[in-house]
Write a protein that holds these residues in place. Structure first.
Motif, PDB file in Angstrom:
ATOM      1  N   ASN A 293       0.769  -1.400  -0.091  1.00 37.84           N
ATOM      2  CA  ASN A 293       0.137  -0.041   0.014  1.00 37.84           C
ATOM      3  C   ASN A 293       0.980   1.270  -0.006  1.00 37.84           C
ATOM      4  N   LEU A 294       0.210   2.373  -0.128  1.00 43.49           N
ATOM      5  CA  LEU A 294       0.856   3.796  -0.170  1.00 43.49           C
ATOM      6  C   LEU A 294       1.795   3.995   0.797  1.00 43.49           C
ATOM      7  N   HIS A 295       1.511   3.617   2.139  1.00 42.50           N
ATOM      8  CA  HIS A 295       2.494   4.039   3.244  1.00 42.50           C
ATOM      9  C   HIS A 295       3.551   2.977   3.180  1.00 42.50           C
ATOM     10  N   GLU A 296       3.282   1.725   2.872  1.00 38.36           N
ATOM     11  CA  GLU A 296       4.492   0.900   2.684  1.00 38.36           C
ATOM     12  C   GLU A 296       5.471   1.030   1.726  1.00 38.36           C
ATOM     13  N   ARG A 297       4.954   1.563   0.592  1.00 38.77           N
ATOM     14  CA  ARG A 297       5.835   1.954  -0.328  1.00 38.77           C
ATOM     15  C   ARG A 297       6.557   3.198  -0.473  1.00 38.77           C
ATOM     16  N   SER A 298       6.010   4.209   0.549  1.00 36.36           N
ATOM     17  CA  SER A 298       6.604   5.579   0.941  1.00 36.36           C
ATOM     18  C   SER A 298       7.946   5.137   1.813  1.00 36.36           C
ATOM     19  N   LEU A 299       7.434   4.216   2.736  1.00 35.54           N
ATOM     20  CA  LEU A 299       8.674   4.068   3.829  1.00 35.54           C
ATOM     21  C   LEU A 299       9.937   3.473   3.021  1.00 35.54           C
ATOM     22  N   SER A 300       9.637   2.523   2.142  1.00 36.44           N
ATOM     23  CA  SER A 300      10.599   1.859   1.372  1.00 36.44           C
ATOM     24  C   SER A 300      11.409   2.642   0.639  1.00 36.44           C
ATOM     25  N   VAL A 301      10.887   3.652  -0.064  1.00 35.80           N
ATOM     26  CA  VAL A 301      11.687   4.598  -0.746  1.00 35.80           C
ATOM     27  C   VAL A 301      12.372   5.536   0.001  1.00 35.80           C
ATOM     28  N   LEU A 302      11.753   5.849   0.963  1.00 35.37           N
ATOM     29  CA  LEU A 302      12.388   6.918   1.973  1.00 35.37           C
ATOM     30  C   LEU A 302      13.795   6.290   2.621  1.00 35.37           C
ATOM     31  N   ALA A 303      13.776   4.966   2.673  1.00 32.51           N
ATOM     32  CA  ALA A 303      14.934   4.346   3.256  1.00 32.51           C
ATOM     33  C   ALA A 303      16.062   4.346   2.211  1.00 32.51           C
ATOM     34  N   CYS A 304      15.626   4.526   1.134  1.00 35.24           N
ATOM     35  CA  CYS A 304      16.938   4.961   0.323  1.00 35.24           C
ATOM     36  C   CYS A 304      17.872   5.869   0.270  1.00 35.24           C
ATOM     37  N   ARG A 305      19.060   5.534   0.151  1.00 33.51           N
ATOM     38  CA  ARG A 305      20.231   6.798   0.490  1.00 33.51           C
ATOM     39  C   ARG A 305      20.074   7.690  -0.556  1.00 33.51           C
ATOM     40  N   TYR A 306      19.709   7.446  -1.892  1.00 34.89           N
ATOM     41  CA  TYR A 306      19.713   8.342  -2.860  1.00 34.89           C
ATOM     42  C   TYR A 306      18.374   9.428  -2.960  1.00 34.89           C
ATOM     43  N   VAL A 307      17.491   9.003  -2.110  1.00 31.76           N
ATOM     44  CA  VAL A 307      16.203   9.787  -2.059  1.00 31.76           C
ATOM     45  C   VAL A 307      16.439  11.064  -0.925  1.00 31.76           C
ATOM     46  N   ASP A 308      16.102  12.083  -1.090  1.00 36.29           N
ATOM     47  CA  ASP A 308      15.765  13.101  -0.122  1.00 36.29           C
ATOM     48  C   ASP A 308      14.548  13.325   0.306  1.00 36.29           C
ATOM     49  N   GLU A 309      13.407  13.126  -0.367  1.00 31.50           N
ATOM     50  CA  GLU A 309      12.304  13.484  -0.094  1.00 31.50           C
ATOM     51  C   GLU A 309      11.381  12.680  -0.865  1.00 31.50           C
ATOM     52  N   VAL A 310      10.348  12.483  -0.273  1.00 32.09           N
ATOM     53  CA  VAL A 310       8.869  11.929  -1.177  1.00 32.09           C
ATOM     54  C   VAL A 310       7.659  12.694  -1.014  1.00 32.09           C
ATOM     55  N   ILE A 311       6.776  12.494  -1.980  1.00 40.64           N
ATOM     56  CA  ILE A 311       5.540  13.081  -2.067  1.00 40.64           C
ATOM     57  C   ILE A 311       4.519  11.976  -2.022  1.00 40.64           C
ATOM     58  N   ILE A 312       3.912  11.886  -0.854  1.00 39.55           N
ATOM     59  CA  ILE A 312       3.012  10.836  -0.424  1.00 39.55           C
ATOM     60  C   ILE A 312       1.793  10.918  -1.076  1.00 39.55           C
ATOM     61  N   GLY A 313       1.573  10.244  -2.215  1.00 38.55           N
ATOM     62  CA  GLY A 313       0.229  10.433  -2.922  1.00 38.55           C
ATOM     63  C   GLY A 313       0.232  11.397  -3.856  1.00 38.55           C
ATOM     64  N   ALA A 314       1.445  11.388  -4.728  1.00 41.42           N
ATOM     65  CA  ALA A 314       1.809  12.447  -5.844  1.00 41.42           C
ATOM     66  C   ALA A 314       0.611  12.433  -6.863  1.00 41.42           C
ATOM     67  N   PRO A 315       0.384  13.098  -7.660  1.00 41.42           N
ATOM     68  CA  PRO A 315      -0.560  13.198  -8.794  1.00 41.42           C
ATOM     69  C   PRO A 315       0.159  12.616  -9.906  1.00 41.42           C
ATOM     70  N   SER A 316      -0.677  11.834 -10.678  1.00 40.60           N
ATOM     71  CA  SER A 316       0.044  11.049 -12.109  1.00 40.60           C
ATOM     72  C   SER A 316       0.424  12.015 -12.962  1.00 40.60           C
ATOM     73  N   GLU A 317      -0.444  13.431 -13.060  1.00 39.90           N
ATOM     74  CA  GLU A 317       0.296  14.130 -13.982  1.00 39.90           C
ATOM     75  C   GLU A 317       0.676  15.499 -13.365  1.00 39.90           C
ATOM     76  N   ILE A 318       1.987  15.807 -14.008  1.00 38.35           N
ATOM     77  CA  ILE A 318       2.856  16.758 -13.311  1.00 38.35           C
ATOM     78  C   ILE A 318       2.331  18.107 -13.836  1.00 38.35           C
ATOM     79  N   SER A 319       1.910  19.065 -13.151  1.00 36.15           N
ATOM     80  CA  SER A 319       1.398  20.528 -13.428  1.00 36.15           C
ATOM     81  C   SER A 319       2.528  21.457 -13.496  1.00 36.15           C
ATOM     82  N   ARG A 320       2.181  22.489 -14.081  1.00 32.46           N
ATOM     83  CA  ARG A 320       3.300  23.618 -13.859  1.00 32.46           C
ATOM     84  C   ARG A 320       3.169  24.277 -12.507  1.00 32.46           C
ATOM     85  N   ASP A 321       2.047  24.208 -11.740  1.00 37.80           N
ATOM     86  CA  ASP A 321       2.081  24.661 -10.681  1.00 37.80           C
ATOM     87  C   ASP A 321       2.553  23.772  -9.443  1.00 37.80           C
TER      88      ASP A 321
END
Length: 408
Positions: A293-321
């Protein structure tokens, strides 16, 4: 004079407080510098299979690292895993990539033995200068029923940490085996129900959904803000940082994910990772996904040394805003992914960064996807089913007899 504090010590304590940290008395200074020499770092060792690495593994490594100053991790060989537990899902070279990428790991030893033998224990103490051997509070038994860490305990060099509740490799393999069973059912209601169970852990207690007589749990993970803080780097980008953004499901985080994150991080000063919602993943990958699930996936990514920050529940489309809000300099995507159709679609989720000329496609070093991992289970499902039946029995005993252990 006994009980008094010298002017030098007083100045040391006051200057330490002004400097932004608290030094707990002169004894702390003595502990850190014995006879004018810096204290030798405490080196701790933790081993494991780290098969299909997940946030539970990462949390164990986080706790182990907190016991000492340097964490040395032994990764058990493929042959040893097969002999003691059954076939591994991920081979040694992939597991090595995963373990090396965990932010709390300092050194890695490949082909570690499954059990701590006397010969290997002396090697740890003498060659690797290990002070303590660490393991979770769940028992680790050999096929003959003996404790794999008996020698370390006898030597007085064993320390215990808390097992992470709600997840194990056995549990994750069980989820995928359940997927295989459910895919044969064409009832849409069952499919959508399964996806909700993956996301929220609503499996009825004790329900056999595999048709094999074994109990397969979905998710017992209870997300807390404290756990997220423990995994977070706790700092944002600098004012002039080049921020790189990459998004995706990152379901069953694997070596392919880790390698593309590594390459993405090398392109800037700060790597921001967008984790898609369960609903988004289900819509694009199918009703049986995500496995985690979302929280499980977020923690796994956060534990990676190459990652500085995550957006939990990011939109699928990247907007200009969104690009402006996070000051994103570059948006990247790998050449190997579950779904590459977005390049041909009219509603391309990367259309805005493409127009802004800040989108780049990166060559993925490994041809691995989440489907690759699932196919490995499917192709050898009978062996994994037997492995799970054995492990589920030991996990049931652990949960029935467990007591509280702090994970601070």
């Amino acid at each position: 004079m006994e009980g008094s504090t010298s002017p030098h010590t007083s100045r040391l304590i006051i200057s330490s407080l002004i400097g932004g940290f608290i030094l707990l008395g002169a004894s702390a200074a003595v502990a850190a510098h014995v006879n004018g020499k810096k204290r030798r770092p405490v080196r701790v060792y933790m081993d494991g299979c780290f098969d299909m690495m997940h946030y539970g593994h990462c949390n164990a490594l986080r706790q182990a690292r907190a016991v000492g100053d340097v964490l040395v991790v032994g990764v058990v060989s493929d042959d040893e895993i097969t002999a003691n537990k059954g076939p591994p899902v991920t081979p040694l070279h992939e597991r090595m990539i995963m373990v090396k990428a965990v932010k709390w790991v300092d050194e890695v030893i490949p082909d570690a033995p499954y059990a701590i033998t006397e010969e290997f224990m002396h090697k740890l103490f003498n060659e690797y200068s290990i002070d303590y051997i660490i393991h979770g509070d769940d028992p680790c038994l050999l096929p003959d029923g003996t404790d794999a860490y008996a020698l370390a305990k006898k030597a007085g060099r064993y320390k215990q940490i808390k097992r992470t509740e709600g997840v194990s490799t056995t549990d994750i393999v069980g989820r995928m085996l359940l997927c295989m069973r459910e895919r044969s059912i064409e009832n849409t209601q069952n499919h959508s129900s399964l996806q909700r169970q993956f996301s929220h852990g609503n499996e009825k207690k004790g329900e056999d959904r595999t048709g094999t007589g074994t109990i397969t749990k979905i998710s017992n993970f209870l997300p807390t803000s404290r756990r997220i803080v423990q995994f977070s780097n706790g700092k944002g980008p600098g004012p002039d940082s080049r921020i790189v953004y990459i998004d995706g499901a990152f379901d069953l985080l694997h070596a392919g994910h880790v390698e593309i994150l590594r390459i993405a991080r090398e392109l800037g000063d700060f790597l921001l990772v967008g984790i898609h919602t369960d609903q988004t993943v289900s819509e694009t990958r199918g009703p049986h996904r995500p496995i985690m699930n979302l929280h499980e996936r977020s923690l796994s990514v956060l534990a990676c040394r190459y990652v500085d920050e995550v957006i939990i529940g990011a939109p699928s489309e990247i907007s200009r805003d969104m690009i402006t809000t996070f000051n994103i300099s570059l948006v990247v995507h790998g050449t190997i992914a579950e779904n590459m159709d977005f390049l041909k679609e009219d509603s391309n989720p990367y259309s805005v960064p493409l127009e802004m000329r800040i989108f780049r496609q990166l060559d993925s070093p490994l041809d691995i996807t989440t489907s690759t991992i699932i196919k490995r289970i499917v192709s050898n499902h009978e062996a994994f089913q037997k492995r799970n039946e054995k492990k589920e029995a030991s996990e049931k005993r652990y949960y029935e007899g467990k007591s509280f252990v702090s994970d601070d």
